[in-house]
Design an enzyme around this catalytic site. Structure first.
Site, PDB file in Angstrom:
ATOM      1  N   LYS A  32      -4.786  -1.389   6.451  1.00  0.00           N
ATOM      2  CA  LYS A  32      -3.706  -2.182   7.032  1.00  0.00           C
ATOM      3  C   LYS A  32      -4.142  -2.961   8.272  1.00  0.00           C
ATOM      4  O   LYS A  32      -5.165  -2.681   8.892  1.00  0.00           O
ATOM      5  CB  LYS A  32      -2.498  -1.290   7.339  1.00  0.00           C
ATOM      6  CG  LYS A  32      -1.759  -0.874   6.075  1.00  0.00           C
ATOM      7  CD  LYS A  32      -0.458  -0.159   6.357  1.00  0.00           C
ATOM      8  CE  LYS A  32       0.298   0.099   5.050  1.00  0.00           C
ATOM      9  NZ  LYS A  32       1.538   0.862   5.268  1.00  0.00           N
ATOM     10  N   ARG A  43      -1.674   8.000   1.454  1.00  0.00           N
ATOM     11  CA  ARG A  43      -1.662   6.958   0.417  1.00  0.00           C
ATOM     12  C   ARG A  43      -2.832   6.018   0.693  1.00  0.00           C
ATOM     13  O   ARG A  43      -2.858   5.338   1.727  1.00  0.00           O
ATOM     14  CB  ARG A  43      -0.325   6.220   0.465  1.00  0.00           C
ATOM     15  CG  ARG A  43      -0.123   5.168  -0.613  1.00  0.00           C
ATOM     16  CD  ARG A  43       1.266   4.547  -0.484  1.00  0.00           C
ATOM     17  NE  ARG A  43       1.530   3.569  -1.537  1.00  0.00           N
ATOM     18  CZ  ARG A  43       1.208   2.286  -1.469  1.00  0.00           C
ATOM     19  NH1 ARG A  43       0.598   1.818  -0.382  1.00  0.00           N
ATOM     20  NH2 ARG A  43       1.477   1.462  -2.471  1.00  0.00           N
TER      21      ARG A  43
END
Length: 259
Positions: free
Chosen positions: A203, A237
């Site tokens: 991210k 995740r």
């Protein structure tokens, strides 16, 4: 939890696994690398992403679910639409992973009627607007209170507590400082008493800290996953299952030798 994006526009691997054959091959590779859960999504929730119709989302994700049902790992479907949830559960999905925490009309009632797990995530705004100007007086407290309230509503609808996982929503309506603070104080969310899911893989928050583009964030992603686990995350995740599992194996082996 290994990520299978059946989308043309996901921030990290958009388009790579849009076609069924490639998505299925990728899913099986993640299983071979040691994924415990697969999270299959047919709609991108990257910052600025536009919504797609439920029909299009079903056309993308459901063939992959159908091909993998009955396999060695449970299947999660990343969706906020009750129509997609229903179709996925009918095809054998075991978990609904909802970035909107079952706030769509009918979503709570649908999940309450099914024997499935559910991930409730915090997001400020929507994928289109969430990174425009995220603001918090106290991000840890506000995220915690949101997740507490959503959990209570889901419990009241009849969903058993052991079916609920909470996700603070790293990168969803949060600046870099908000993401860092949430990770540093993840223990406060553990106090809610539900398992926690953390998704930091590749991210922008990691890019901000390292200066690396999205395709060079493997090390940062693995470190972030380990930090999350150390702070109490039950599920991470990730895109890079093999590297993450190796890091966890080393950490766990050393931890077991500690007095």
């Amino acid at each position: 939890m290994g990520i299978v994006n059946v989308t043309p526009d996901s921030f990290s691997d958009g388009g790579r696994f849009l076609h069924f054959d490639r998505a299925l091959e990728h899913a099986r590779q993640l299983i071979a690398e040691g994924a415990d859960i697969l999270d299959i999504g047919g709609e991108s929730t990257r910052p600025g992403a536009a919504e797609v119709s439920a029909v299009q989302e079903i056309e993308r994700a459901l063939p992959v679910v159908r091909a993998l049902r009955g396999g060695p790992v449970p299947l999660s479907v990343d969706t906020s639409k009750p129509e997609v949830m229903r179709a996925a559960l009918d095809e054998g999905a075991a978990i609904i992973n909802d970035v909107r925490a079952l706030q769509a009309p009918g979503a709570v009632e649908l999940v309450a009627q099914r024997d499935c797990g559910v991930v409730l995530m915090h997001m400020q705004g929507t994928p289109v607007t969430m990174q425009a100007d995220p603001s918090y007086a106290d991000v840890v407290h506000e995220v915690s209170e949101f997740l507490r309230a959503r959990r209570e509503q889901v419990l009241q609808a009849g969903v058993a507590p052991e079916r609920i996982v909470l996700d603070p929503g790293f990168g969803f309506g949060k600046r870099g400082v908000h993401n860092r603070r949430l990770l540093a104080q993840l223990g406060e969310l553990r106090a809610l008493g539900q398992p926690l899911l953390v998704g930091l893989s590749r991210k922008a928050a990691l890019g901000e800290m390292t200066g690396r583009p999205v395709d060079q964030r493997l090390v940062a992603s693995v470190v972030a996953a380990l930090l999350a686990i150390q702070a109490g995350a039950h599920i991470v995740r990730v895109h890079d299952v093999a590297a993450t599992r190796d890091a966890i194996a080393v950490w766990d082996a050393v931890r077991q030798e500690q007095p």
